[in-house]
Design an enzyme around this catalytic site. Structure first.
Site, mmCIF file in Angstrom:
data_model
loop_
_atom_site.group_PDB
_atom_site.id
_atom_site.type_symbol
_atom_site.label_atom_id
_atom_site.label_comp_id
_atom_site.label_asym_id
_atom_site.label_seq_id
_atom_site.Cartn_x
_atom_site.Cartn_y
_atom_site.Cartn_z
ATOM 1 N N HIS A 56 64.847 31.129 -57.305
ATOM 2 C CA HIS A 56 65.434 30.727 -58.596
ATOM 3 C C HIS A 56 66.313 31.866 -59.109
ATOM 4 O O HIS A 56 66.001 33.041 -58.891
ATOM 5 C CB HIS A 56 64.318 30.411 -59.592
ATOM 6 C CG HIS A 56 64.837 29.782 -60.847
ATOM 7 N ND1 HIS A 56 65.442 30.509 -61.849
ATOM 8 C CD2 HIS A 56 64.882 28.486 -61.243
ATOM 9 C CE1 HIS A 56 65.821 29.689 -62.810
ATOM 10 N NE2 HIS A 56 65.494 28.450 -62.467
ATOM 11 N N GLY B 54 70.052 26.650 -68.889
ATOM 12 C CA GLY B 54 69.667 26.957 -70.265
ATOM 13 C C GLY B 54 70.836 27.110 -71.224
ATOM 14 O O GLY B 54 70.672 27.621 -72.327
ATOM 15 N N SER C 76 70.625 22.569 -67.279
ATOM 16 C CA SER C 76 70.882 21.780 -68.495
ATOM 17 C C SER C 76 70.763 20.274 -68.274
ATOM 18 O O SER C 76 71.510 19.496 -68.868
ATOM 19 C CB SER C 76 72.241 22.153 -69.098
ATOM 20 O OG SER C 76 72.221 23.500 -69.530
ATOM 21 N N GLU D 78 71.737 25.109 -58.465
ATOM 22 C CA GLU D 78 71.647 25.438 -59.886
ATOM 23 C C GLU D 78 72.697 26.488 -60.221
ATOM 24 O O GLU D 78 72.453 27.693 -60.048
ATOM 25 C CB GLU D 78 70.251 25.985 -60.221
ATOM 26 C CG GLU D 78 69.136 25.001 -59.977
ATOM 27 C CD GLU D 78 67.937 25.285 -60.887
ATOM 28 O OE1 GLU D 78 67.520 24.361 -61.573
ATOM 29 O OE2 GLU D 78 67.477 26.429 -60.925
ATOM 30 N N LYS E 99 58.731 27.453 -66.146
ATOM 31 C CA LYS E 99 59.000 28.894 -66.324
ATOM 32 C C LYS E 99 57.805 29.554 -67.032
ATOM 33 O O LYS E 99 56.675 29.162 -66.798
ATOM 34 C CB LYS E 99 60.324 29.092 -67.063
ATOM 35 C CG LYS E 99 61.469 28.299 -66.407
ATOM 36 C CD LYS E 99 62.812 28.627 -66.946
ATOM 37 C CE LYS E 99 63.861 27.744 -66.234
ATOM 38 N NZ LYS E 99 65.214 28.075 -66.607
ATOM 39 N N ASN F 27 60.400 22.581 -64.048
ATOM 40 C CA ASN F 27 60.108 24.015 -63.937
ATOM 41 C C ASN F 27 59.767 24.538 -65.335
ATOM 42 O O ASN F 27 60.654 24.686 -66.170
ATOM 43 C CB ASN F 27 61.346 24.722 -63.362
ATOM 44 C CG ASN F 27 61.207 26.227 -63.362
ATOM 45 O OD1 ASN F 27 60.129 26.773 -63.582
ATOM 46 N ND2 ASN F 27 62.321 26.913 -63.111
ATOM 47 N N GLU G 194 66.601 33.147 -61.888
ATOM 48 C CA GLU G 194 65.907 34.116 -62.752
ATOM 49 C C GLU G 194 65.108 35.115 -61.923
ATOM 50 O O GLU G 194 64.775 36.202 -62.404
ATOM 51 C CB GLU G 194 65.036 33.359 -63.776
ATOM 52 C CG GLU G 194 65.906 32.735 -64.853
ATOM 53 C CD GLU G 194 65.357 31.475 -65.494
ATOM 54 O OE1 GLU G 194 64.151 31.205 -65.380
ATOM 55 O OE2 GLU G 194 66.163 30.744 -66.102
HETATM 56 P P1 PGA Z 1 67.344 24.290 -67.731
HETATM 57 O O1 PGA Z 1 66.744 25.144 -66.493
HETATM 58 O O2 PGA Z 1 67.099 22.824 -67.403
HETATM 59 O O3 PGA Z 1 66.560 24.746 -68.925
HETATM 60 O O4 PGA Z 1 68.798 24.602 -67.797
HETATM 61 C C1 PGA Z 1 66.859 24.699 -65.171
HETATM 62 C C2 PGA Z 1 66.190 25.662 -64.221
HETATM 63 O O5 PGA Z 1 66.304 26.872 -64.439
HETATM 64 O O6 PGA Z 1 65.549 25.259 -63.240
#
Ligand code: PGA
Length: 246
Positions: free
Chosen positions: A94, A170, A208, A164, A12, A10, A96
């Site tokens: 997601h 992150g 992560s 997730e 983003k 992803n 976010e």
């Molecule tokens: P990350 O994000 O691997 O940077 O923690 C995962 C995601 O949001 O899909």
């Protein structure tokens, strides 16, 4: 580990055209990989990536879509537009989007119906916040998200669910093995009870994921793929994650 784990990247809101060589390097590694590989770039890169990956096994997807096929929705993209631009998958729900854009489960379900209408394979994301986990609400939150974000129309369709935990995205914090397995088994039980699909959904872990923990995460019960954010942006890192599934 299942036969063909799904490793999804992803991107983003990262990536300009100059990132195309990264995806070509990911393509090169994917050709001999055991895993299926999918990249979810910003929508502006779908067309150029599709062209660059003309005969590639790497799949492309969008990161969100509108519920309607077209209309007066300034700034939005429909599932049909993503498909037209070269996507055949889409990430929905997601955290976010759920938190940053106040998306509720019912909206995620409507978007999932839109994705299926357009012929996109959805990855539906769920996950608890740190507060919810600390209050002992993880099971209740995940069960509600599954119940309300997954529409009945998924019956018989190919789709995937990503666990997730919001606090792992992150942050460099990865849940314990027991926490991951507990969530994956809850998801798999829910899916087995509600859906009788020929193609068994992949249940992905995300949050992560790095080259150094990917192999271990893939050995955990119920983890049959990974949704990777930051570590999917550079082929050098992402290819090590792809190789971890070999
Ligand atoms: P990350 O994000 O691997 O940077 O923690 C995962 C995601 O949001 O899909």
């Amino acid at each position: 580990m299942p036969k063909h784990p799904l490793i999804a990247g992803n991107w983003k809101m990262h990536g300009l055209r100059e990132a195309i060589p990264e995806v070509l390097a990911i393509d090169a590694a994917s050709r001999s990989a055991r895993a299926s590989v999918a990249i979810f770039p910003p929508s502006t890169l779908l067309c150029p990536m599709r062209e660059a990956l003309a005969d590639s096994p790497v799949r492309l997807g969008g990161q969100d879509c509108h519920t309607e096929p077209l209309g007066a929705f300034t700034g939005d993209l429909s599932a049909e537009m993503l498909k037209d631009a070269g996507a055949d998958m889409v990430i929905l729900g997601h955290s976010e989007r759920r938190h940053g854009h106040k998306e509720a489960c019912e909206g995620v379900a409507a978007k999932t119906r839109a994705a299926l209408r357009a012929g996109l394979e959805p990855i539906i994301c769920i996950g608890e916040t740190l507060d919810q986990r600390q209050e002992g609400l993880t099971h209740a939150v995940l069960s509600k998200q599954l119940r309300d974000s997954l529409p009945e129309t998924l019956e018989g369709q190919t789709f995937h669910v990503a666990y997730e935990p919001v606090w792992a995205i992150g942050t460099g914090h990865v849940p314990t093995d027991d926490q991951v397995v507990d969530a994956m088994l809850l998801i798999q039980k829910h899916l087995a009870k509600r859906f009788h699909n020929q193609v068994v959904p992949h249940t992905l872990y995300g949050g992560s994921v790095k080259p150094d923990n990917a192999r271990h995460l893939l050995t955990l019960d119920g983890v049959d793929g990974l949704l990777v954010g930051g570590a999917s942006l550079k082929a050098a890192d992402f290819n090590r994650i792809i190789a971890a599934a070999d």
